[in-house]
Write an enzyme that holds these catalytic residues in place. Structure first.
Site, short mmCIF file in Angstrom:
data_model
loop_
_atom_site.label_atom_id
_atom_site.label_comp_id
_atom_site.label_asym_id
_atom_site.label_seq_id
_atom_site.Cartn_x
_atom_site.Cartn_y
_atom_site.Cartn_z
N GLU A 404 -3.75 -3.19 1.73
CA GLU A 404 -2.29 -3.15 1.77
C GLU A 404 -1.75 -1.81 2.26
O GLU A 404 -0.98 -1.15 1.59
CB GLU A 404 -1.69 -3.48 0.40
CG GLU A 404 -1.93 -4.92 -0.03
CD GLU A 404 -1.06 -5.93 0.72
OE1 GLU A 404 -0.29 -5.53 1.61
OE2 GLU A 404 -1.19 -7.13 0.42
N GLU A 464 -8.95 -11.85 -1.24
CA GLU A 464 -8.41 -12.09 -2.58
C GLU A 464 -7.99 -13.55 -2.62
O GLU A 464 -7.37 -14.05 -1.68
CB GLU A 464 -7.19 -11.20 -2.87
CG GLU A 464 -7.53 -9.73 -2.94
CD GLU A 464 -6.31 -8.82 -3.17
OE1 GLU A 464 -5.30 -9.26 -3.72
OE2 GLU A 464 -6.40 -7.64 -2.77
C1 IPT Z 1 -2.50 -8.08 -3.79
C2 IPT Z 1 -3.14 -6.72 -3.92
O1 IPT Z 1 -4.00 -6.47 -2.84
C3 IPT Z 1 -3.91 -6.59 -5.19
O2 IPT Z 1 -4.23 -5.23 -5.36
C4 IPT Z 1 -3.09 -7.09 -6.36
O3 IPT Z 1 -1.96 -6.30 -6.49
C5 IPT Z 1 -2.69 -8.49 -6.11
O4 IPT Z 1 -1.91 -8.57 -4.95
C6 IPT Z 1 -1.84 -9.05 -7.24
O5 IPT Z 1 -2.43 -8.92 -8.48
S1 IPT Z 1 -1.23 -7.87 -2.60
C7 IPT Z 1 -0.05 -9.12 -2.74
C8 IPT Z 1 1.06 -8.82 -1.78
C9 IPT Z 1 -0.59 -10.47 -2.46
#
Ligand code: IPT
Length: 934
Positions: A404, A464
């Protein structure tokens, strides 16, 4: 000082980055008790503190490594993506907590050079030795080294002084979603570099078609020894080592070797392997990889990111025991020991750089350091420090630029540098496809993953997915199906491994896990920091148990015969023993072992089942694949995979003779129609209930469903009894259940029929009435019964042993289970619906004396038993706030809405939604007296 603190340069006075390694050269650990002074502002530092004569005897003691916030100085502060200070790079406020550290140590007697190493200091530190300023550094999760050869005298006492600031220009590059925690949080050591030793080296251990090649590049003369391969060659030479076993996560074969210089023997742990993108597929040793991965932050509920070796080992063992094969080191390079463990136990690592500038998203990425060339040296410095430190780990199969951080030329420069420096590894970055060798996304929906899978291009990974916040994630099985269907979809990394709850206490001394806002922060991200697969104390959550089952490397299913499919990428099935058990209405009646021919990776085999005895009731055969012998990560007998098949359906009960009323069975209130007692049992209720204490995936982050439900009034349904009438020997109760301010309702008709001594049969019909909004599911549909508190044990025949919901039930198996009410609760850091057991056929909620309420379903039902109400659960902000009432609340569900992962990602898939539609439900409730009461 202040100018460097807020300048663009990454450091001053540090040595070039190099590999982390262990050797026979001496190292003096400087970890331990340091003198410490903390001030809330950058202007309140101690004058002259760096001088050897400074009197620190009145200062406090702080352990190194640690975070000062977890030792009573300042406080932990959680923000997700917003910066906790005004965005005006590279400046930071004067309210900049500062810690001053002093340590007196006696220099060892060694010859050669002496290097002072810090493995991690958050976020900016300046170092003095005996009053001489050595320099300063940023890059919290990266090592910094200073040459102190000229200052250190063998046997003499020296004073090391370190001033650490919480905020610095570096903080702009460290906006990860986690606690802001400061200080010297990783090891400090004094490292001897004997004359003629090598400072750095790069191991190139390639694998191709069964053969290994080895070259170790060194900045000097050295020999490479690998006795088990007969290697004794000069460094720099390309050595054809012949046949080798390759390294992979499943089979992490390491060859022990040494790099020998005239003055030092350096330990080498060599893994031969080749990472390659071939025809759009990411391969290791030529085999497609499917990442069964997690995002791992370093965290411990008492220590924060100052994790111990044991903490790291605990993580690795837990991951291996839950069938995981990959880790993304979100979002910074981990302690170097973690990578040693990944090499040894076998986990693929996406090693991520310490770069995140997420807070600029609120400015539409204007001013983002990633695109500002004044920051380029800092970006490149961070990348080089990671790659150089970690380059010799076979487990590291991809570099990641960070997380990010938007897009920009500095990221492109990092990418180009990494490709040049290390062509052997692909580079990952989610934020800008032009800086990534794989197509990486986060939280893409199932439908989109399916669409991507049908397309062509770079290998696809979800860096993720399946946001594991609170109760959830739902839909894991459905993702895995897509990863298995589409070659291009190479799995992903669940967000995230651990809940970052900090162990703390309330005014009455009760322990709980704190999250954002619990430490006096006025601006924070709440419980979004508690979104892991393990609780803060590393107890697996139901989500991890589900993930283990979903990603199991063997799949046991049934056709005519048992089908054993080997989903391993490398291993055959020879490490497994296969055991079976047969249960009759949940009671084990036979068991044995099964001879399964060895199946190669990717293969499958059919196996004849043993002749099974007839069961009288519902018969289930369970086959489980367990480790036949000990492995480094689990003992023989550890279950890796299992499958279940119903071998005999539940016999259809003979139609009951016309029910006969017996005096003293169900007592029903003639006005409300509610149950007021059954036999000798004080059981009340059976009111229809549609509400669940919203889960994070209903209510937190990006989830909006709970707000819709509350807007409709589903959290405050009212009940009206329209009629209580006799119909033969049945009592029929007609009710209307509806929220204030709305015209729609549920008509609920209860038909209570005597069912023999101490028993009553309840048939419930639910019919929607009026204009229900389209596309809004119900949270749940069930009835609640109340019993006195002493009925606090539950035995059930159905799915278990853990909680399960429509889209997270792969790990629940059919059986007979027994749990205390307290054990049925899942202690989510933020209280929410939990503990639901699914597909229950029958349940007995009882007291120690064996008396209680038996529930038999006409069909399967959901079961939840707790000591508090849904409203209590909804109101509580921490698990420890929940107080047992003097009643036990038993919810019998016709159905529940699924979980999804909408707190960050897609909601519940259509197949798992609880639609508003007519429903029917029937159970027999029976009072069973105490076994010994005569
Ligand atoms: C995403 C982040 O990369 C991760 O660090 C964490 O914050 C997650 O979200 C939420 O728990 S970024 C988001 C804009 C999808």
């Amino acid at each position: 000082m202040t100018s460097s603190l807020t300048g663009y340069a990454p450091s001053e006075g540090t040595l070039p980055p190099r590999a982390a390694f262990a050797s026979d050269a001496p190292v003096l650990s400087l970890n331990g008790a340091w003198r410490f002074r903390w001030s809330p502002s950058v202007h309140e530092v101690a004058e002259g503190f760096e001088e050897p004569w400074f009197d620190d005897s009145a200062w406090a003691i702080l352990p190194v490594p640690s975070h000062w916030q977890l030792h009573g100085y300042g406080a932990p502060w959680y923000t997700n993506s917003p910066y906790p200070f005004p965005v005006d790079p590279p400046h930071v406020p004067d309210e900049n907590p500062t810690g001053e550290y002093r340590l007196t140590f006696r220099a060892p007697s060694w010859s050669g050079r002496t290097i002072l190493r810090f493995d991690g200091v958050d976020s900016f530190f300046t170092v003095w030795l005996d009053g001489h300023r050595l320099g300063w550094a940023t890059g919290s999760r990266l090592p910094s080294e200073f040459d102190v050869t000229e200052l250190v005298r063998p046997g003499a006492d020296h004073v090391l002084a370190v001033r650490v600031h919480q905020w610095s220009a570096g903080s702009y590059l460290e906006d990860q979603d986690m606690w802001w925690l400061s200080g010297i949080f990783r090891d400090v050591s004094l490292v001897a570099r004997p004359v003629g030793s090598a400072d750095d080296f790069a191991v190139h251990a390639d694998y191709d078609g069964g053969l290994g090649t080895l070259r170790v590049d060194v900045d000097g003369a050295a020999r490479v020894l690998v006795p088990s391969l007969g290697v004794d060659a000069a460094a720099g030479e390309e050595i054809a080592v012949g046949p080798v076993e390759p390294w992979s996560a499943e089979s992490p074969r390491l060859y022990d070797g040494e790099l020998v210089t005239e003055s030092e023997r350096i330990r080498l742990r060599i893994g031969f392997r080749r990472v390659e993108i071939r025809d759009g597929v990411l391969t290791v040793n030529g085999t497609r990889v499917l990442f069964r991965g997690v995002n791992r932050h370093e965290f411990h509920p008492d220590r924060g990111r100052a994790v111990t070796r044991q903490d790291m080992l605990d993580d690795v063992l837990l991951m291996k025991r839950h069938n995981l094969t990959a880790v993304r080191t979100s979002h910074y390079p981990p302690h170097p020991y973690f990578l040693e463990l990944c090499d040894e136990y076998g986990l693929y690592v996406v090693d991520e750089c310490d770069v995140e500038t997420h807070g600029f998203v609120y400015e539409d990425w204007r001013g983002n350091p990633s695109g500002d060339e004044r920051w380029r040296p800092a970006y490149l410095d961070r990348m080089a420090r990671m790659v150089e430190r970690d380059k010799n780990h076979p487990s590291v199969i991809m570099w990641s630029l960070g997380n990010e951080a938007g897009a920009g030329a500095n990221l492109a420069a990092m990418y180009a540098w990494a490709k040049e420096r290390d062509p052997s590894r692909p580079v990952h970055y989610e934020g800008d496809p032009s800086c990534s060798d794989v197509y990486s996304r986060m939280y893409a929906s199932h439908a989109e993953v399916d669409e991507i899978g049908r397309g062509e291009g770079k290998p696809f990974v979800l860096c993720e997915y399946a946001h594991a916040m609170g109760n959830g994630p739902g839909g894991l099985r459905d993702y895995q199906d897509l990863f298995e269907r589409h070659e291009r979809c190479q799995g992903g990394f669940v967000w995230e491994w651990i809940d970052h709850g900090i162990r703390t206490r309330d005014a009455s001394g009760r322990e709980y896990y704190g999250y954002g806002g619990d430490f006096g922060e006025r601006f924070h991200g709440g419980n979004f920091v508690a979104d892991g697969l393990v609780f803060p104390d590393r107890t697996p959550s139901p989500g991890l148990v589900e993930l283990k089952k979903v990603v199991e490397p063997l799949r046991l299913t049934w056709g005519e015969r048992l089908i054993v499919a080997n989903l391993h990428e490398v291993l055959d099935t020879s490490r497994y023993a296969f055991r079976w058990t047969l249960t009759d209405d949940g009671a084990e009646v036979a068991s044995g072992t099964l001879a399964v021919p060895v199946v190669a990776a990717g293969g499958q085999v059919d196996v004849e089942l043993p002749a099974l005895p007839e069961t009288a009731g519902e018969g289930w055969l369970t086959v489980s694949a367990v480790l036949a012998a000990d492995t480094p990560w689990a003992a023989a007998g550890h279950e890796v995979a299992w499958g279940q098949v119903c071998v005999r359906e539940a016999p259809v009960a003979a139609p009951a003779a016309a029910p006969v009323g017996s005096p003293g069975a169900a007592r029903l209130d003639p006005v409300t129609g509610r149950l007021a007692g059954l036999g000798g049992l004080d059981v009340t209720g059976a009111a229809l209930d549609v509400w669940r204490a919203p889960i994070d995936n209903d209510a937190s982050g990006m989830a909006t469903l709970a707000a819709t439900w509350r807007d409709l009034g589903l959290d405050r349904m009212t009940h009206r009894t329209d009629a209580v009438r006799a119909d033969g020997d049945a009592l029929v109760v007609e009710t209307r259940v509806a929220p204030a301010a709305r015209t729609f309702a549920l008509r609920a008709v209860y038909r209570w029929t005597p069912a023999g001594d101490d028993a009553v049969h309840l048939a419930l019909g639910v019919t929607p009435e009026g204009d229900w909004p389209a596309d809004v599911p119900l949270p749940r549909l069930g009835v609640v019964l109340e019993l006195p508190a002493r009925y606090d044990r539950v035995t059930w025949f159905g799915c278990g042993p853990g909680e399960a919901y429509p889209d997270s039930r792969t790990a629940a198996r059919v059986g007979r289970f027994h749990r205390g009410v307290d054990e049925l609760q899942t202690p989510y850091v933020y209280p929410q619906e939990n503990g639901h057991r699914t597909d229950v056929r029958s349940a007995f909620v009882h007291a120690a004396d064996g008396s209680g309420l038996a529930v038999d379903g006409a069909a399967v039902f959901g079961l939840t038993v707790r000591r508090w109400t849904t409203a209590d659960l909804e109101e509580a902000r921490h698990h420890a706030e929940l107080r047992p009432r003097d009643r036990v609340f038993v919810t019998l569900d016709l159905a529940q809405h699924g979980l999804g992962s909408a707190s960050c990602g897609p909601g519940t898939l259509p197949a798992y939604r609880l639609a508003v539609e007519p429903a029917e439900f029937a159970v027999t409730l029976r009072y069973r007296p105490a076994v010994n009461s005569g």
